[in-house]
Scaffold this active site. Structure first.
Site, short mmCIF file in Angstrom:
data_model
loop_
_atom_site.label_atom_id
_atom_site.label_comp_id
_atom_site.label_asym_id
_atom_site.label_seq_id
_atom_site.Cartn_x
_atom_site.Cartn_y
_atom_site.Cartn_z
N ASN A 1 -12.80 -3.53 2.21
CA ASN A 1 -13.70 -2.53 2.53
C ASN A 1 -14.73 -2.39 1.29
O ASN A 1 -14.24 -2.70 0.17
CB ASN A 1 -13.17 -1.12 2.59
CG ASN A 1 -12.19 -0.95 4.11
OD1 ASN A 1 -12.52 -1.47 4.93
ND2 ASN A 1 -11.04 -0.20 3.65
N GLY B 1 -15.92 2.36 3.81
CA GLY B 1 -14.90 3.24 3.56
C GLY B 1 -13.84 2.81 2.42
O GLY B 1 -12.63 3.06 2.15
N GLN B 2 -14.67 2.02 1.34
CA GLN B 2 -13.82 1.97 0.15
C GLN B 2 -13.50 3.22 -0.66
O GLN B 2 -14.45 3.90 -1.14
CB GLN B 2 -14.69 0.91 -0.81
CG GLN B 2 -14.01 0.42 -2.13
CD GLN B 2 -14.66 -0.61 -2.77
OE1 GLN B 2 -15.92 -0.96 -2.64
NE2 GLN B 2 -14.11 -1.29 -3.88
N ASP C 1 0.92 -1.12 0.16
CA ASP C 1 -0.04 -0.03 -0.07
C ASP C 1 0.97 1.33 -0.04
O ASP C 1 1.89 1.36 0.71
CB ASP C 1 -0.80 0.16 1.28
CG ASP C 1 -1.99 0.90 1.16
OD1 ASP C 1 -3.20 0.50 1.02
OD2 ASP C 1 -1.77 1.96 1.14
N ILE C 2 0.47 2.06 -0.91
CA ILE C 2 1.29 3.47 -0.79
C ILE C 2 1.12 4.29 0.28
O ILE C 2 2.19 5.15 0.52
CB ILE C 2 0.63 4.22 -2.11
CG1 ILE C 2 1.69 5.30 -2.67
CG2 ILE C 2 -0.56 5.11 -1.76
CD1 ILE C 2 1.55 5.96 -4.02
N HIS D 1 -10.17 -4.97 -3.48
CA HIS D 1 -8.74 -5.55 -2.91
C HIS D 1 -8.96 -5.82 -1.49
O HIS D 1 -9.72 -5.46 -0.63
CB HIS D 1 -7.82 -4.08 -2.98
CG HIS D 1 -8.57 -2.89 -2.44
ND1 HIS D 1 -9.82 -2.20 -3.33
CD2 HIS D 1 -8.48 -2.24 -1.11
CE1 HIS D 1 -9.89 -1.21 -2.66
NE2 HIS D 1 -9.29 -1.22 -1.27
N LEU D 2 -8.19 -6.68 -1.09
CA LEU D 2 -8.03 -7.20 0.31
C LEU D 2 -6.87 -6.70 0.96
O LEU D 2 -5.44 -6.90 0.39
CB LEU D 2 -7.77 -8.75 0.16
CG LEU D 2 -7.99 -9.73 1.60
CD1 LEU D 2 -9.32 -9.13 2.37
CD2 LEU D 2 -7.61 -11.09 1.63
N HIS D 3 -7.13 -6.01 1.95
CA HIS D 3 -5.98 -5.43 2.83
C HIS D 3 -5.29 -6.73 3.75
O HIS D 3 -6.01 -7.31 4.35
CB HIS D 3 -6.33 -4.34 3.61
CG HIS D 3 -7.01 -3.12 3.10
ND1 HIS D 3 -6.00 -1.80 3.04
CD2 HIS D 3 -8.21 -2.90 2.48
CE1 HIS D 3 -6.93 -1.11 2.19
NE2 HIS D 3 -7.98 -1.56 2.03
P1 5GP Z 1 -9.87 1.44 0.38
O1 5GP Z 1 -9.98 2.75 1.13
O2 5GP Z 1 -10.35 1.48 -0.97
O3 5GP Z 1 -9.98 0.07 1.13
O4 5GP Z 1 -8.09 1.09 0.28
C1 5GP Z 1 -7.58 1.88 -0.85
C2 5GP Z 1 -6.26 1.70 -0.66
O5 5GP Z 1 -5.26 1.97 -1.83
C3 5GP Z 1 -5.69 2.49 0.57
O6 5GP Z 1 -5.19 1.95 1.62
C4 5GP Z 1 -4.52 3.49 -0.12
O7 5GP Z 1 -3.51 3.87 0.40
C5 5GP Z 1 -4.21 2.61 -1.48
N1 5GP Z 1 -3.78 3.46 -2.80
C6 5GP Z 1 -4.24 4.45 -3.33
N2 5GP Z 1 -3.75 4.56 -4.12
C7 5GP Z 1 -2.70 3.76 -4.47
C8 5GP Z 1 -1.47 3.75 -5.41
O8 5GP Z 1 -1.40 4.53 -6.36
N3 5GP Z 1 -0.54 2.62 -5.02
C9 5GP Z 1 -0.67 1.83 -4.29
N4 5GP Z 1 0.31 0.83 -3.85
N5 5GP Z 1 -1.75 2.12 -3.30
C10 5GP Z 1 -2.55 2.95 -3.68
#
Ligand code: 5GP
Ligand code: ZN
Length: 115
Positions: free
Chosen positions: A88, A94-95, A31-32, A101-103
Site C-alpha cells: 500500500n 491505505g498506507q 502482522d499484529i 512493507h510488503l504484505h
Molecule cells: P499498511 O496499512 O500501512 O499497508 O499496513 C500496516 C500494517 O501494520 C497493518 O496491517 C497493521 O496491522 C500492521 N501493524 C501496525 N502496528 C503493528 C505492530 O506494532 N506490530 C505488527 N507486527 N504489525 C503492526
C-alpha cells in the site's frame, strides 16, 4: 533508523514481533492484526517511508522483499494454493505505517478487486 518509526523499532528489536524471516537487508514478521490465516510483513532494515521514495539504488531491495516473501510462502506451504503480495502506498493506497512493507496474505481465498 528513523527515531519515531514503528517498523524501525521492530527492526531494532525495541518492539517485539514474531519473526518469519531475517537477513541482512530485510525482516519479515507477523502482522499484529492478521487479515488472513497467514499475514506477514516484509520490511527493509533501512528506513524508507514509502515506495515512491525509492531510487534506482533501491531496485534490488524492492525485489528482495518479494523474494523473501515468496520464500516464506513456500516454507508455510501456500506456494501452490496461492497467496497475495501487496504494498500500500500513501493515502488512497491505505498506507498507515510509513516504513515500506510488503504484505504476504494467504490461507484463504482472497477476493478481487480489493476494497
Ligand atoms: P499498511 O496499512 O500501512 O499497508 O499496513 C500496516 C500494517 O501494520 C497493518 O496491517 C497493521 O496491522 C500492521 N501493524 C501496525 N502496528 C503493528 C505492530 O506494532 N506490530 C505488527 N507486527 N504489525 C503492526
Ligand atoms: Zn522506519
Amino acid at each position: 533508523m528513523s527515531a519515531d518509526c514503528l517498523f524501525c523499532k521492530i527492526v531494532a528489536g525495541k518492539i517485539p514481533a514474531t519473526k518469519v524471516h531475517d537477513d541482512a537487508l530485510c525482516l519479515g514478521f507477523l502482522d499484529i492484526s492478521p487479515q488472513a490465516p497467514l499475514h506477514a510483513l516484509f520490511v527493509p532494515k533501512r528506513h524508507l517511508a514509502t515506495v515512491g521514495d525509492a531510487t534506482t539504488e533501491d531496485r534490488e531491495l524492492l525485489g528482495h522483499l518479494m523474494f523473501a516473501a515468496t520464500k516464506v510462502a513456500r516454507e508455510k506451504g501456500v506456494l501452490d494454493s496461492g497467496f497475495r503480495l501487496v504494498m500500500n502506498a500513501n493515502r488512497d493506497g491505505g498506507q498507515t505505517v510509513f516504513h515500506v512493507h510488503l504484505h504476504l496474505l494467504a490461507g484463504r481465498p482472497l477476493t478481487w478487486p480489493p476494497g
